[in-house]
Each structure stands twice: as C-alpha cells, then as structure tokens.
Design an enzyme around this catalytic site. Sequence first.
Site, PDB file in Angstrom:
ATOM      1  N   LYS A  80       0.354  96.033  17.156  1.00 43.72           N
ATOM      2  CA  LYS A  80      -0.639  95.234  17.841  1.00 43.72           C
ATOM      3  C   LYS A  80      -1.748  94.778  16.744  1.00 43.72           C
ATOM      4  CE  LYS A  80      -4.012  95.105  21.835  1.00 43.72           C
ATOM      5  NZ  LYS A  80      -4.500  96.122  22.823  1.00 43.72           N
ATOM      6  N   SER A 155      -4.137  93.877  27.478  1.00 44.64           N
ATOM      7  CA  SER A 155      -4.332  93.007  26.238  1.00 44.64           C
ATOM      8  C   SER A 155      -3.257  93.125  25.347  1.00 44.64           C
ATOM      9  CB  SER A 155      -5.755  93.213  25.478  1.00 44.64           C
ATOM     10  OG  SER A 155      -5.511  94.509  24.917  1.00 44.64           O
ATOM     11  N   SER A 179      -4.464  98.637  28.819  1.00 43.44           N
ATOM     12  CA  SER A 179      -3.688  97.370  27.830  1.00 43.44           C
ATOM     13  C   SER A 179      -2.320  97.721  27.480  1.00 43.44           C
ATOM     14  CB  SER A 179      -4.574  96.958  26.818  1.00 43.44           C
ATOM     15  OG  SER A 179      -5.601  96.048  27.011  1.00 43.44           O
TER      16      SER A 179
HETATM   17  N1  GLN Z   1      -8.391  94.641  30.856  1.00 47.10           N
HETATM   18  C1  GLN Z   1      -9.479  95.529  30.476  1.00 47.10           C
HETATM   19  C2  GLN Z   1     -10.346  95.164  29.625  1.00 47.10           C
HETATM   20  O1  GLN Z   1     -10.511  93.819  29.549  1.00 47.10           O
HETATM   21  C3  GLN Z   1      -8.584  96.697  29.517  1.00 47.10           C
HETATM   22  C4  GLN Z   1      -8.366  96.229  28.155  1.00 47.10           C
HETATM   23  C5  GLN Z   1      -7.742  97.251  27.164  1.00 47.10           C
HETATM   24  O2  GLN Z   1      -7.036  98.302  27.710  1.00 47.10           O
HETATM   25  N2  GLN Z   1      -7.863  97.043  25.764  1.00 47.10           N
HETATM   26  O3  GLN Z   1     -11.198  95.763  29.182  1.00 47.10           O
END
Ligand code: GLN
Length: 487
Positions: A80, A155, A179
């Site tokens: 990532k 994400s 994410s």
């Molecule tokens: N969807 C969540 C957020 O926007 C989780 C994102 C993540 O785990 N990086 O904070």
Amino acid sequence: MKDLFKLPANLVVSKIKNGEFSAEEYISVIIGRINETDGRINSFITTNFEDALEKSKKIDKKIQTGEKTGIFAGIPIGIKDNINVKGLKNTCASRMLSDYISPYNATVIDRLEDQDAIVIGKLNMDEFGMGTTSEFSAYGPVRNPWNTEYVAGGSSGGSAAAVSSLQIPISLGSDTGGSIRCPASFCSVIGLKPTYGTVSRNGLVSYSNSLEQIGPIARTIFDIVPLLNTISGEDINDNTTSPSTNFCRIKSDEELRTAKFKVGLLSDLIQSSDHQIISGIQDKIDLLEKHHHHLENIKLSMIDFAVAAYYIIATAEASSNLSRFDNIRYGYHLNPEGYEWTSYFSKSRSLFGDEVKLRILLGSYVLSAGYFGKYYAKAQLVRSLIRNEFKNLFQKFDIILLPTMPVLPFKLGEKISNPVEIYNLDLFTIIANLTGLPAISIPAGFSKEGFPFGVQLIANAFEEQKLVDIAVLFEKEADYGECFPEL
Ligand code: GLN
C-alpha cells in the site's frame, strides 16, 4: 507457464525451490499479468519491475548455489502506498506527496526482504487512508475486478484488487477502521487486521495512530499465516509494539476437529445487512454448527455510538498527524518566492484532496478549546465502554461473527457525494479498531449478480490463531480459491 499467476505464494515458493521454474520466469509472468490488466483495475501507483527482476535473478543464484533462501523466495508483494519502501515513491495517493521518495524501509519491508520477498510495486488507495471505496485517490479510483464499473472498497483498494485480479499473490494494506477488511470483502480475498501492537507501524504514514495496524491480504489463509508471522513482532522503532508473540500456524485436520469454539453472533448487525449477505452469513453459521461449534446470539449496547466515536477520534488524530505536511518538513516543494507566510502555507495545504481537508477541519474542531470535552473526551469514553463490553464478551466467547460490510460493492461515484452515508458503512469494521482487537474478513460467497461479500471474525487480543483456525475450516469447505474474476 503462462498461468503461473494463478498459483498461491506458498506453492510458488516450493516450485521455485524445486527448480520447476525460476524466480525470474515467475516474476516475468507477474509483470506481464500486471501490464495486461492494470489499465482496467488501476491498483498500482508505482511499479518496480526492473529492480524486481534483478532481485529474482539473485534469488535464482542463491538457489543454484545451495545458499539458504527465505520463506518468500521469489514472491512478489504489493505494498500500500502509505508504507515506506526505500527508493520508491510513497505518495499516500496524494498530490501532497506526489514526488516524495522514501529514504528508508518500513520495518515490515525489512522483515519481508529478509525472507526474500520482492516488492513489485506500490498500491493505490484512498488519500492518506481516508475512505471506504478507494475513489479518493489523486491517481484515479481503483476498480473492482469482479465488475470494473464498481468500487473495490477501501482504503486499501489497490492491495485487495491486485490480489483478487491475480496480479500478485500477496499484499500489505493498513487498517484504521476497516481498510483491509472492507476491500477484502468487496474483492473476495482474505484480509486480516492484527491486534494493535502486533505489527510495527514504523514507516507507515500515520493517519490515526491509536487505531491502525498494517496487515496481510492474500487469496488463501495458507499465505496469510506466513505473511502475518513475518511482519509481526516487537520493534525498537515502534514502542507501541508488544513483546507478546502470537505466532500462528495452520493446524492439522485432527487438531481442528477437536477444537470447539464458542461463537457469539452479532445478530442485529447481521439482520441489518443486505439480504443476500444475510443468507451467505447464515451458510457460514450453519457450517460452524455442523462442526459442533457452540453458537449464541449477542448484542453490543454501545454500537449506536461507534461510528460517531470513531470519526471523532480518527479525525482528531488525523488533524495532528497531517500537520507535518506543511511543505517545510514534508510535502510538495513549492517555491516560496512571491508569497507571504500565510498565503504560502494555505497554498501548500491546498494540495490535499477535499476529503482529507474535511477531516482535518473536523479533527481540529473537535480538539479545539471549548469543544474538546463535548466531543473528543466523550468519544474516548464511548471507546472505553465498547472495550469493556468486548472484554466481558471474551470471558465467555472465543470468536465474534458478523458480516464484514453491510452492503455489496456499489457503482463508482454512486455514494461519493454523501460522506455520512459512506462513514456509516464502516460500522461493522471500526469496532475492532476502537478496541484494538484482531479481525479477519474471509470470502463468504457471491450475490446472484456476481458480487462478493465477506464474513468477519473478531477474536480476543493476540488470539489471531483462532481466526486462522476458522478461516482454514471455511476455506476447506468453500473452495472459493479457484473462483477468479474474468478480466
Ligand atoms: N473508512 C474508514 C475511514 O475512512 C477506515 C479507513 C482505514 O481503515 N484506513 O476512516
């Protein structure tokens, strides 16, 4: 030779070591696969093909000369783009870091390279990890390999889509509020968020440091386990890592037959999901019953406050963590000539995308004098109440089961203008981050339209082994490993 990209990593390693094909041949096939498919998926931000080929040749040499090789000898891994890999760009999918080249390796990268894994590239994501669909990327959205008009989840959308579309066998994502697990559910791969403190965050660009962990993504639990074991463990460069060793293994059929778990079913959350997800989850529950695990419905009384608490804590930490991107310490190199201080500063901060700006504003607001007690302190209180609820539940249960996401993948652009609707989709995943508990998303089936969904299991802290045990059972019975998207 052409279809080698379909193989799981553990099989590839043994075939390379047996001399069935070389690491170089395998990496060449993988490069071909990425080149052929990524125009449709957009999972890569940066590729590292030349270096990967060089490394594969070195591994082949080691094998020829009988030198010891690591457990990931010749295996390409995608990372990532918020995890630093020395010499490669680390953009966090942001214009702010579009020319930032990492001067060092994250601890997880050193550990993987010690085992001869080969970093093949950096993967697309929501900017700084803020999102649930991987649409908030300065590099364009990641597309779902099962239907490229649909979101891949986020994400870590690139990390899941690249594994699902057979571009690579394994990847790393990061999970602050789901994410890793959300895109794993949307793309039909396995994703695991380890217990907080299991995996070093040294070299991970912080979004919300008290919630997040780096974790593995793969198509089979047989690849998740070695990947998790490799990246886990105490690190002097991250003093939140724990000295507890929670080394996992794949147990024998005999051992698995005798292990009987008490499984708590979060029935209200299950019932509030898409009807096709409910029936897929029921199949998994039936399977556990068939194997004589003990099942019981449970409730979380604080669940209604979880999304609000998460978004207050996450944005508060984000506003502080992202203050380092001021174009002085980190960020885009804007020529200061002709600017006075405030306009220089606001011009450089404007390089953040809209969602990131929204969260910085929200986070600064909840931390500001006069509001701190009203929002941030309350959110921390909710967090500790949820933690206590789980502590009590784990006195009685080994595993808690619920869907990973309440919905199936949806069309690109469909929800992008409604942030609150998207935030609410995180309800099922954020509870593991607020509590620091380990959680896994395992493919649980497909809707009649062909969209995947996952089942989520949460265990007590440092009990990843229980997640692995159930994942092995589900994988052996489901055989989803042979079901690939057509690209
Ligand atoms: N969807 C969540 C957020 O926007 C989780 C994102 C993540 O785990 N990086 O904070």
